[in-house]
Write a protein that holds these residues in place. Sequence first.
Motif, PDB file in Angstrom:
ATOM      1  N   GLY A  72       0.765  -1.234   0.000  1.00 37.21           N
ATOM      2  CA  GLY A  72       0.000   0.000   0.000  1.00 37.21           C
ATOM      3  C   GLY A  72       0.794   1.280   0.000  1.00 37.21           C
ATOM      4  O   GLY A  72       0.237   2.353   0.237  1.00 37.21           O
ATOM      5  N   TYR A  73       2.096   1.222  -0.296  1.00 34.81           N
ATOM      6  CA  TYR A  73       2.911   2.429  -0.301  1.00 34.81           C
ATOM      7  C   TYR A  73       3.014   3.025  -1.703  1.00 34.81           C
ATOM      8  O   TYR A  73       3.257   2.300  -2.678  1.00 34.81           O
ATOM      9  CB  TYR A  73       4.329   2.131   0.194  1.00 34.81           C
ATOM     10  N   PRO A  74       2.845   4.342  -1.822  1.00 35.22           N
ATOM     11  CA  PRO A  74       3.173   4.988  -3.091  1.00 35.22           C
ATOM     12  C   PRO A  74       4.695   5.002  -3.267  1.00 35.22           C
ATOM     13  O   PRO A  74       5.432   5.245  -2.295  1.00 35.22           O
ATOM     14  CB  PRO A  74       2.624   6.412  -2.935  1.00 35.22           C
ATOM     15  N   VAL A  75       5.175   4.701  -4.474  1.00 28.19           N
ATOM     16  CA  VAL A  75       6.602   4.525  -4.700  1.00 28.19           C
ATOM     17  C   VAL A  75       7.036   5.278  -5.953  1.00 28.19           C
ATOM     18  O   VAL A  75       6.306   5.331  -6.944  1.00 28.19           O
ATOM     19  CB  VAL A  75       6.966   3.026  -4.868  1.00 28.19           C
ATOM     20  N   MET A  76       8.221   5.842  -5.893  1.00 29.04           N
ATOM     21  CA  MET A  76       8.882   6.412  -7.068  1.00 29.04           C
ATOM     22  C   MET A  76      10.309   5.886  -7.115  1.00 29.04           C
ATOM     23  O   MET A  76      10.963   5.754  -6.080  1.00 29.04           O
ATOM     24  CB  MET A  76       8.907   7.941  -7.014  1.00 29.04           C
ATOM     25  N   ALA A  77      10.797   5.606  -8.328  1.00 28.77           N
ATOM     26  CA  ALA A  77      12.185   5.189  -8.514  1.00 28.77           C
ATOM     27  C   ALA A  77      12.764   6.012  -9.665  1.00 28.77           C
ATOM     28  O   ALA A  77      12.840   5.550 -10.794  1.00 28.77           O
ATOM     29  CB  ALA A  77      12.277   3.694  -8.810  1.00 28.77           C
ATOM     30  N   PRO A  78      13.165   7.244  -9.383  1.00 30.50           N
ATOM     31  CA  PRO A  78      13.652   8.122 -10.453  1.00 30.50           C
ATOM     32  C   PRO A  78      15.021   7.705 -10.956  1.00 30.50           C
ATOM     33  O   PRO A  78      15.760   6.976 -10.282  1.00 30.50           O
ATOM     34  CB  PRO A  78      13.717   9.495  -9.767  1.00 30.50           C
ATOM     35  N   ALA A  79      15.353   8.187 -12.142  1.00 33.67           N
ATOM     36  CA  ALA A  79      16.680   7.942 -12.709  1.00 33.67           C
ATOM     37  C   ALA A  79      17.699   8.835 -12.017  1.00 33.67           C
ATOM     38  O   ALA A  79      17.505  10.039 -11.890  1.00 33.67           O
ATOM     39  CB  ALA A  79      16.669   8.220 -14.206  1.00 33.67           C
ATOM     40  N   ASN A  80      18.762   8.234 -11.539  1.00 29.50           N
ATOM     41  CA  ASN A  80      19.893   8.969 -10.979  1.00 29.50           C
ATOM     42  C   ASN A  80      20.832   9.284 -12.142  1.00 29.50           C
ATOM     43  O   ASN A  80      21.341   8.369 -12.796  1.00 29.50           O
ATOM     44  CB  ASN A  80      20.589   8.098  -9.935  1.00 29.50           C
ATOM     45  N   PRO A  81      21.116  10.553 -12.434  1.00 34.60           N
ATOM     46  CA  PRO A  81      21.899  10.890 -13.635  1.00 34.60           C
ATOM     47  C   PRO A  81      23.315  10.311 -13.654  1.00 34.60           C
ATOM     48  O   PRO A  81      23.880  10.079 -14.728  1.00 34.60           O
ATOM     49  CB  PRO A  81      21.937  12.426 -13.608  1.00 34.60           C
ATOM     50  N   LEU A  82      23.933  10.112 -12.484  1.00 35.90           N
ATOM     51  CA  LEU A  82      25.284   9.538 -12.397  1.00 35.90           C
ATOM     52  C   LEU A  82      26.337  10.400 -13.085  1.00 35.90           C
ATOM     53  O   LEU A  82      27.275   9.897 -13.693  1.00 35.90           O
ATOM     54  CB  LEU A  82      25.314   8.112 -12.979  1.00 35.90           C
ATOM     55  N   ARG A  83      26.190  11.708 -12.950  1.00 33.14           N
ATOM     56  CA  ARG A  83      27.151  12.632 -13.578  1.00 33.14           C
ATOM     57  C   ARG A  83      28.107  13.240 -12.563  1.00 33.14           C
ATOM     58  O   ARG A  83      29.240  13.575 -12.889  1.00 33.14           O
ATOM     59  CB  ARG A  83      26.412  13.756 -14.318  1.00 33.14           C
ATOM     60  N   GLY A  84      27.658  13.455 -11.343  1.00 33.85           N
ATOM     61  CA  GLY A  84      28.478  14.052 -10.296  1.00 33.85           C
ATOM     62  C   GLY A  84      27.626  14.237  -9.066  1.00 33.85           C
ATOM     63  O   GLY A  84      26.408  14.432  -9.169  1.00 33.85           O
ATOM     64  N   LEU A  85      28.237  14.187  -7.881  1.00 30.63           N
ATOM     65  CA  LEU A  85      27.451  14.229  -6.655  1.00 30.63           C
ATOM     66  C   LEU A  85      26.633  15.509  -6.547  1.00 30.63           C
ATOM     67  O   LEU A  85      25.461  15.476  -6.154  1.00 30.63           O
ATOM     68  CB  LEU A  85      28.361  14.073  -5.438  1.00 30.63           C
ATOM     69  N   ASP A  86      27.231  16.651  -6.885  1.00 30.68           N
ATOM     70  CA  ASP A  86      26.497  17.917  -6.786  1.00 30.68           C
ATOM     71  C   ASP A  86      25.280  17.931  -7.692  1.00 30.68           C
ATOM     72  O   ASP A  86      24.164  18.243  -7.267  1.00 30.68           O
ATOM     73  CB  ASP A  86      27.413  19.090  -7.137  1.00 30.68           C
ATOM     74  N   SER A  87      25.490  17.603  -8.963  1.00 32.57           N
ATOM     75  CA  SER A  87      24.380  17.671  -9.917  1.00 32.57           C
ATOM     76  C   SER A  87      23.357  16.570  -9.677  1.00 32.57           C
ATOM     77  O   SER A  87      22.148  16.788  -9.808  1.00 32.57           O
ATOM     78  CB  SER A  87      24.911  17.604 -11.358  1.00 32.57           C
ATOM     79  N   ASP A  88      23.811  15.382  -9.302  1.00 29.74           N
ATOM     80  CA  ASP A  88      22.878  14.276  -9.060  1.00 29.74           C
ATOM     81  C   ASP A  88      21.981  14.561  -7.858  1.00 29.74           C
ATOM     82  O   ASP A  88      20.766  14.337  -7.903  1.00 29.74           O
ATOM     83  CB  ASP A  88      23.643  12.972  -8.821  1.00 29.74           C
ATOM     84  N   SER A  89      22.571  15.061  -6.769  1.00 25.96           N
ATOM     85  CA  SER A  89      21.772  15.336  -5.580  1.00 25.96           C
ATOM     86  C   SER A  89      20.838  16.520  -5.808  1.00 25.96           C
ATOM     87  O   SER A  89      19.710  16.530  -5.294  1.00 25.96           O
ATOM     88  CB  SER A  89      22.672  15.588  -4.372  1.00 25.96           C
ATOM     89  N   THR A  90      21.274  17.487  -6.612  1.00 24.56           N
ATOM     90  CA  THR A  90      20.392  18.610  -6.942  1.00 24.56           C
ATOM     91  C   THR A  90      19.193  18.118  -7.745  1.00 24.56           C
ATOM     92  O   THR A  90      18.050  18.542  -7.519  1.00 24.56           O
ATOM     93  CB  THR A  90      21.154  19.682  -7.736  1.00 24.56           C
ATOM     94  N   TYR A  91      19.441  17.211  -8.677  1.00 24.27           N
ATOM     95  CA  TYR A  91      18.343  16.668  -9.475  1.00 24.27           C
ATOM     96  C   TYR A  91      17.361  15.885  -8.604  1.00 24.27           C
ATOM     97  O   TYR A  91      16.141  16.086  -8.698  1.00 24.27           O
ATOM     98  CB  TYR A  91      18.889  15.766 -10.585  1.00 24.27           C
ATOM     99  N   ILE A  92      17.867  15.004  -7.753  1.00 29.63           N
ATOM    100  CA  ILE A  92      16.971  14.217  -6.898  1.00 29.63           C
ATOM    101  C   ILE A  92      16.214  15.133  -5.939  1.00 29.63           C
ATOM    102  O   ILE A  92      15.023  14.915  -5.668  1.00 29.63           O
ATOM    103  CB  ILE A  92      17.757  13.142  -6.124  1.00 29.63           C
TER     104      ILE A  92
END
Length: 291
Positions: A72-92
Motif C-alpha cells: 500500500g505504499y506509493p513509490v517512485m524510482a527516479p533515474a539517478n543521472p550519475l554525472r556528479g554528486l552535486d548535480s545528481d543530488s540537486t536533481y533528486i
Amino acid sequence: MRASSVLRARWWTGRLHTTAAGCALAMCATVAAPATAGGDPSGARPTVVLVHGAYADASSWNSVVERLERRGYPVMAPANPLRGLDSDSTYIASVLAGIKGPIVLVGHSYGGAVISSAAAGNPRVRSLVYVAAVVPDKGESTASLAARFPTTLGNVTKSVPYRVAGGAGGTDLYLRADKLHQVFAADLPESTAKLLAATQRPAGTAAFSEMAKVAAWRNIPSWSLVAKQDKAINPDQERFEAKRAGSHTVEIDSSHVAMLSHPDAVTDLVVQAATAAGSAPASGGGHVTRH
C-alpha cells in the motif's frame, strides 16, 4: 395513456437511469482512484523514493517496488543521472520537491551519497534508508571512503571518454562484463549478471570524486542494510557508516545488489523506516544480523 404521456414517462425513466449511473460512476471514481505519486499530505503512508547507484538503473528496484506497492505504499524510482554528486543530488532534490506529504528516501550504493545530500533542508524527508551504500560525511567522497576501506572494485572497471553537445566531455566508468558477476552480483544467476552487464549505466568520475557538502543523516533518522558478502563496497565500511549515523542496522548474507537478491529483506527494512516516519524518531539505532 396518450402518446404525450408515454413520451414524458419514458423521458423521466431515462433521466433516472442516467442519474443513477452517473452517481455509481462517481462513487467508483472516489473509491478506486489510485493514490497520487506524492501520497496524501493529511497523514497517509509516506511516499518511498528509491535511488539507484552506479552501474545500475531504476529497474534494479523493480522487485522492491512491487512488494512496497502490494503493502500500500506509493513509490517512485527516479533515474539517478550519475554525472556528479552535486548535480545528481540537486536533481533528486528537485524530484522530492514535487512530492506532497512525508517521504522515505532510500539509496543503494552511490545512491546513498546522493540521498545524504538531496534530503538536506527538506522537512518532509522523515527517514533515510541505506542499502549496501556509501554514506559520506561533509568533506568526504565515495573515493575517499573507498580508500579507507578498500575492495577490488577499482581493478574491474574500465574508463571510456564521452562527449556532449558543445564539445564538453569527461570520463565514464563501466564495470567489466567478465567481472560483474563476481564483484557485483555473486548471489544472482550468471545469466542475470550478464543482463546487468549489458544494461549497466556508467557513472562519471565526478560522481566518486566530488566531496559531500552536507550530511542529512546527522538530522534525519536512518536505517542501514549491511551486505556481508559485498565485494563492491567493503562491509566494514557499511558497518562504520551505520554506526556513525546511529542507524537501525540489519546485516544479511548478500552481494552488493541486495535489492535484487534479497528483495524481501530490503522491503522489510524500508517498511520499518516508513512505519517510523509518522512517529517521533527513536534515539539510537539497533543492530540485527541475519543469515
